[in-house]
Design a protein around this motif. Structure first.
Motif, PDB file in Angstrom:
ATOM      1  N   MET A 130     -40.789 -40.392  17.599  1.00 49.58           N
ATOM      2  CA  MET A 130     -41.113 -41.760  17.205  1.00 49.58           C
ATOM      3  C   MET A 130     -41.058 -42.695  18.395  1.00 49.58           C
ATOM      4  N   MET A 186     -51.081 -39.658  15.284  1.00 50.00           N
ATOM      5  CA  MET A 186     -50.635 -40.890  14.654  1.00 50.00           C
ATOM      6  C   MET A 186     -50.500 -42.051  15.637  1.00 50.00           C
ATOM      7  N   TRP A 223     -32.002 -28.764   2.272  1.00 45.83           N
ATOM      8  CA  TRP A 223     -32.551 -27.513   2.785  1.00 45.83           C
ATOM      9  C   TRP A 223     -31.498 -26.414   2.837  1.00 45.83           C
ATOM     10  N   TYR A 236     -25.097 -25.642  12.292  1.00 41.12           N
ATOM     11  CA  TYR A 236     -26.369 -26.010  11.706  1.00 41.12           C
ATOM     12  C   TYR A 236     -26.775 -27.415  12.119  1.00 41.12           C
ATOM     13  N   PHE A 283     -32.376 -34.532   4.108  1.00 46.11           N
ATOM     14  CA  PHE A 283     -33.285 -33.394   4.256  1.00 46.11           C
ATOM     15  C   PHE A 283     -32.481 -32.115   4.560  1.00 46.11           C
ATOM     16  N   HIS A 284     -31.511 -32.218   5.451  1.00 45.11           N
ATOM     17  CA  HIS A 284     -30.659 -31.066   5.762  1.00 45.11           C
ATOM     18  C   HIS A 284     -29.886 -30.592   4.538  1.00 45.11           C
ATOM     19  N   ARG A 323     -42.123 -25.990  12.732  1.00 45.71           N
ATOM     20  CA  ARG A 323     -42.183 -27.331  12.162  1.00 45.71           C
ATOM     21  C   ARG A 323     -42.035 -28.386  13.259  1.00 45.71           C
ATOM     22  N   LEU A 368     -48.185 -34.102  16.060  1.00 45.17           N
ATOM     23  CA  LEU A 368     -48.753 -34.996  15.052  1.00 45.17           C
ATOM     24  C   LEU A 368     -48.337 -36.443  15.319  1.00 45.17           C
ATOM     25  N   TRP A 371     -21.292 -25.026   9.458  1.00 44.01           N
ATOM     26  CA  TRP A 371     -22.005 -26.262   9.193  1.00 44.01           C
ATOM     27  C   TRP A 371     -22.217 -27.065  10.482  1.00 44.01           C
ATOM     28  N   TYR A 430     -41.806 -37.331   4.920  1.00 43.79           N
ATOM     29  CA  TYR A 430     -41.055 -38.579   4.764  1.00 43.79           C
ATOM     30  C   TYR A 430     -40.973 -39.386   6.057  1.00 43.79           C
ATOM     31  N   TRP A 431     -41.138 -38.707   7.204  1.00 45.61           N
ATOM     32  CA  TRP A 431     -40.962 -39.405   8.486  1.00 45.61           C
ATOM     33  C   TRP A 431     -42.207 -40.197   8.894  1.00 45.61           C
ATOM     34  N   MET A 432     -43.340 -39.966   8.224  1.00 46.76           N
ATOM     35  CA  MET A 432     -44.567 -40.616   8.678  1.00 46.76           C
ATOM     36  C   MET A 432     -44.530 -42.141   8.561  1.00 46.76           C
ATOM     37  N   GLN A 434     -45.049 -28.793  15.524  1.00 50.98           N
ATOM     38  CA  GLN A 434     -46.154 -29.346  14.729  1.00 50.98           C
ATOM     39  C   GLN A 434     -46.002 -30.859  14.516  1.00 50.98           C
ATOM     40  N   LEU A 477     -53.172 -36.488   6.906  1.00 50.27           N
ATOM     41  CA  LEU A 477     -52.387 -35.805   7.947  1.00 50.27           C
ATOM     42  C   LEU A 477     -51.748 -34.571   7.340  1.00 50.27           C
ATOM     43  N   TYR A 478     -51.956 -33.432   8.011  1.00 48.74           N
ATOM     44  CA  TYR A 478     -51.477 -32.199   7.414  1.00 48.74           C
ATOM     45  C   TYR A 478     -50.122 -31.762   7.984  1.00 48.74           C
ATOM     46  N   SER A 479     -49.219 -31.425   7.095  1.00 50.70           N
ATOM     47  CA  SER A 479     -47.948 -30.809   7.539  1.00 50.70           C
ATOM     48  C   SER A 479     -47.410 -29.952   6.408  1.00 50.70           C
ATOM     49  N   ASP A 480     -46.852 -28.805   6.767  1.00 53.66           N
ATOM     50  CA  ASP A 480     -46.290 -27.920   5.739  1.00 53.66           C
ATOM     51  C   ASP A 480     -45.018 -28.496   5.135  1.00 53.66           C
ATOM     52  N   PHE A 481     -44.419 -29.427   5.858  1.00 51.35           N
ATOM     53  CA  PHE A 481     -43.098 -29.893   5.456  1.00 51.35           C
ATOM     54  C   PHE A 481     -43.175 -31.299   4.907  1.00 51.35           C
ATOM     55  N   ASN A 482     -42.070 -31.735   4.395  1.00 50.85           N
ATOM     56  CA  ASN A 482     -41.940 -33.086   3.879  1.00 50.85           C
ATOM     57  C   ASN A 482     -42.410 -34.106   4.919  1.00 50.85           C
TER      58      ASN A 482
END
Lengths: 340, 340, 340, 340, 340
Positions: free
Chosen positions: D108, D326, A229, D97, A225-226, D314, D321, D94, A181-183, D317, A174-179
């Motif tokens: 999900m 999935m 980032w 953000y 993650f926030h 992101r 996905l 903050w 971790y959620w998969m 995408q 599965l392709y994603s530019d980002f982390n």
């Protein structure tokens, strides 16, 4: 290792906290001794130059500069700048810590609501918990240098038992530019939905409970993650660092003991600028702690950092214990002591 | 005992709070008198040395040092450093207190949703509440020195009626490197699931409610575990302690009354440095309170600490009362006074 | 009565807030006039002694002491100590206020989900709301001196219609060392469960809703119990009080107008120390407000305190209104004005 | 691009943070160099005027003014005013953000609860997620200048694939004076309700879960709308800006090196006012950062701002996905490594 | 109108914020110009008196008083007192704003869960939303002077279409001493329960969802009620006001330019006390903003206040749009652009 000094102090009453002052591990001395030596050497060099190498005119000039520096150093708003930065960073620090996901809630819910003592049931429960733990490992890898060192590649994650080869392939397909971790958490929800269809989760309310707990778990991963980032804006860090550096550069000159004879008779020549060194301790110590803590390693490798790897081990261990060994493994219910 | 001074003050209006000043228990005097005596003795010794033992040249030297100390002591950023630390610690203190789990919500839910007035039903409700209380005892044991003293071993927990022998065996048969406080809560969820199967919990929504309440209870235990595990970084405590210690070391010399004759005619020789002693009270008192409160015993043994043991007793008592004695034990519903 | 000054100011624009300065009720003048008079009398006595009674040598001595006091009074960290205490107390004050439970959510849920227009249905709904209100009265009795005065014994609670005699007996037959405010809430849950069995609550989801709302209500009562049990540590209050008292003791001497002739020609003899009195207003006023507000009567009897009794009356009144008079008592649904 | 400097520092220990000082991108130098040059030029001009152009009387006058300015500049409460403003703005920053909505939870839930592997099922799931992403794009367009530049008109949104032409027409056919970001979320709820009727959402609890997650998502969009609508009151910004501007205007004159000969012999003529320039860095840098960050572009176009566009990419995408690729695409469940 | 200055600044980079300084609307100049003129006139009068009317002895006396005032004005703890008050008020201000109830969540839930495209269904959905909007109008009337002006009596509320005559009668027939804003919400719950019985709300879970959303909405109304009822204690406002007033009274005298000849040669006679006027701007501006904002009109009529009336219009408009026009009015679901 997180430095825990609670027990050590617990029995000291009068001498009190002096004990704390002579700890090395995780201490301000360990943190700062290199900078401290550098500062002292520079101060001593300047002092020797002034006392031995300069001629009378040069000394006069030096003295003028020193007085000017000493008096103007108050223009640097040290306590204002540091105070702001310190409270910003400490709040981030504690928030980050409380954002580390713990599987405790989730595992209880899985243990009580995903049924079946047979092998398939056991695999199901263990796999659900493994997915949750895998997610936290994936996000911690990109947040904590310690965890990154332990799991430099995905193969290490597989070898450590958090993922099977099949799962690794699936993840990489599965392709994603980002982390990603959620998969594993998407797998979790799909697997839970499948368990509901098979009747291993007995009702819709129980399925909902599983989803809710997973979401709380995911929300914590998301906060990590926030925090990873979005750093504290560079400008703040630069202002604080410039303030501290320029302050101590100035004191190198401004706090020299000037030739006593040319001053009032009260002047004292101590050679060692005790109070300036103390200030160095307070300000430089806090700055370094702050910047270090926040930017390099909130989950880093200092003595004083979160032991993320130990926590990862704890989490997978208790997860499997709770959903497998303890599944429907109850002590007999009997009358308690206060029964009457 | 938590020192409660509310009632005492409630009737004092004009003289106001002076009453508060003369309390001993939990007071700043009790907290600080040893340090205060030590500081005074040191000051007096130095004063006598200066006045009686030194010759004229030594006095001159001493006076120079004293003036230097007095003037440089402002470089120690006392209020900045203490102010930061104080607000950090006080916030932790109140958060820790509100993290102590109370069974009140849970017991109401158990009382209303786990049915059966027969012996088995009673055992079931009592056991559920006992598990919840047991969990809080297990975590408090590792957090509070008071509770640790009351229950030095698991056998003491059994003897106090929070656990049966069978449960103790079960608990010990499961291996974990970390605190096992969460295990009785897994039993709770499994037992609740079993009660649902047997129809004693009548519907899925009620079971969900039990789970939700348990999770809130568990979350508080978990916060205690965090607060215990992650101390305030040692560096902060060291910086504050060094600041306070060095400040008062400096004042020992710098606040001596210098030989009046050699100074301007306004100078006063009071022998007792009233204001320095006041400062000692403020700064040293707050530091000691802070460090003590936070590190040694947020749930510790000071006069002013949480009475965790009393709370544990209250919790088990009201738990059993609510789920057993009060189960379906309702006063008759009748028309109220405002009925018309 | 809570002093509300919003309307008064709403039309004053230019002269602005000067109006606020001349309020008596709930004002700083009313709060402080006794202490202010005492301070002024002491100051005047000292002033007269210095001007009339002392001989020349004694005056010199007095002047020395005064100068010393004036100059050293800066060592008392007033703004640091008060600033910390003030923000601690004000946060507690607002949190306590928002912890007072309001029955509004609960009564709406009862009105919509507990059915039956017959007498039994009416009694049921009214009794449920009465239990909730009774709980808040029981906890407020132990928190607020005002409520305590209104209901000195349980009999007064019965007479006020919050409890029936039967309920009082039931309550007293159950033994607990601690506040029993939670007991009527257990009755509430049991009564709601019984209403579910009888079909007056039509489904499990509605029962759950009742439980959830009750729990939110109970959580607020529980916070009041905490705030009552855990005061701000005595040490803080003592430090602040000592700081303020010693500061003003020192200014009594240090701010005297010294014999002008012996000073520089700029010196002014005003007799009345205007600025010291202003400082007294600021510091002593805030201290007294703080300590008073927090310790004696957050829910106390000052002009400026929460009107807990009025709130109790409002709560029972709207509770009964909502669940009885307004039960299924709807205005006819018709097309609104924007219907096209 | 959000400037991330974590990794760069991670291996620097001793030289520490000096590396941070020489970054250009997102740095205080880049932010401030124009103002810095302007300030320096003005200072130099004044300095030259004083040294070269004025006659003796004019110099005297200039010196008087300079001394007056220097001494009165302390009346400008810089640190008080900036300190307040800085903490106000950083907290907003903050909060803003963390108000950016992420679709992770929602996707999900959609993946697990909206069923059907056929084309219609796929379209359904994708459309739901597209609506959620569309909403966030609509609100971010009115909040972030970056996103506004990327999507200047609704046609650009359509072209980017967030909306179909039909949806655009529908959206434009509904009239509202205000931002319509909430409309796609109403479609979401209606579409979910329709999916429930068609049995693609299998039970009421699952539908409720979809609604709950959507609401959390919507709440975040709503917060962005608030932050956009209610700026920090202009008065605060003006006070801070006037304070900083007038302070540096004053220092232009007040910090000139006055003709040394006419002063005490300690005076130093450095030509370059190092400390004033440092102050300029600290105060002007922070002000500009604050005002810039807050008012022009919390989601703006500075180096240091949120990369909203990258985040939008992101989000769509991973949304697609998760709900499409999935969906029920699980790795095989097998025994894990710790199975024994 | 809330003054929004975001766009104006967005394109200004170098000259930066100077633009902000020349805004009139909502600016500090508009807020303060009357007080500023008054202050200047008083200062000038005093200055002229001193320079023209006093004889030599009177001048000497005046100069003594002026010096005394100037030096003692530091005793007024302006920044401490204002700093505390400012942060207290600003936090209240933002909390109040976020307490304004928005119907967005509620309307989505009504649109998706209350069914029937026939007239009765439409009336039902519109009436539900109207009740919610009516509640917020009723509470805002007692909180915001603007809304009060728009709806001076209940008849105005009826005429504006928020209420029908029947509803008005019903509302007035129910007696309560307090604000009745909660009554339409009780109607809402009863109407929703009735819709459930009639099958227009299809299941218990959906009804629960309606109740939950209504409760969140009600909680916000309730917070407004609290903020209205409990002002910031008068004592704080008085202390701040006295501090600011007395400070500027003192500076009127203490900052006069004294006859230069009698002073050191550095003294400067500027006639206009620039720095004192600046201070007036900072301190008086903030005070007036604070007190005004907080006490007179958080929801008031200043340029800078919340546009409550505009918000009320928006809320009813989008409410009806969402539950009526958009009910089951979906764009056709089709394949999106990324479909492959």
């Amino acid at each position: 290792m997180t430095v825990s000094y609670t027990l050590e102090v617990a029995n000291a009453r009068f001498a009190g906290f002096s004990k704390l002052l002579f700890r090395w591990k995780g201490s301000i001395y360990k943190l700062l001794y290199k900078e401290f030596i550098a500062f002292s050497v520079l101060y001593a060099t300047l002092s020797l130059t002034y006392r031995r190498l300069l001629n009378s005119d040069q000394r006069k000039m030096f003295e003028k500069v020193a007085k000017y520096c000493n008096q103007q150093s108050n223009l640097i708003p040290m306590s204002f700048v540091l105070g702001f930065y310190v409270s910003l960073v400490v709040n981030r620090w504690w928030s980050q810590y409380t954002s580390i996901p713990l599987p405790d809630q989730l595992m209880m819910v899985v243990s009580a609501n995903v049924h079946g003592a047979d092998e398939k049931g056991r695999i199901l429960r263990r796999t659900l918990m493994r997915y949750a733990n895998l997610s936290s490992v994936l996000i911690l890898r990109s947040v904590s240098t310690r965890v990154r060192k332990r799991f430099p590649t995905m193969d290490h994650v597989v070898e450590a038992g958090f993922m099977t080869r099949d799962e690794q392939k699936k993840l990489e397909s599965l392709y994603s530019d980002f982390n990603k971790y959620w998969m594993p958490m998407v797998w979790f929800t799909n697997l839970a939905a499948q368990a509901r269809r098979e009747g291993r989760v007995r009702d819709d309310v129980a399925l909902r409970l599983l989803m809710d707990e997973l979401n709380k778990y995911r929300a914590k991963c998301s906060m990590l993650f926030h925090y990873d980032w979005i750093s504290i804006p560079l400008v703040y860090t630069q202002v604080v660092t410039i303030a501290v550096y320029s302050f101590f550069t100035v004191t190198l000159v401004g706090r020299q003991f000037l030739h006593p004879s040319e001053d009032s008779e009260d002047a004292l020549d101590l050679y060692v600028p005790v109070f300036t060194l103390l200030q160095f301790f307070f300000y430089a110590g806090w700055l370094k702690k702050q910047v270090a803590e926040q930017i390099i390693n909130p989950f880093g490798e200092d003595d004083d950092d979160f032991e993320t790897n130990k926590l990862i081990d704890r989490n997978i261990q208790v997860s499997l214990l709770a959903v497998d060994d303890m599944y429907q493994n109850l002590p007999p219910a009997e009358k308690d002591k206060y029964w009457n």
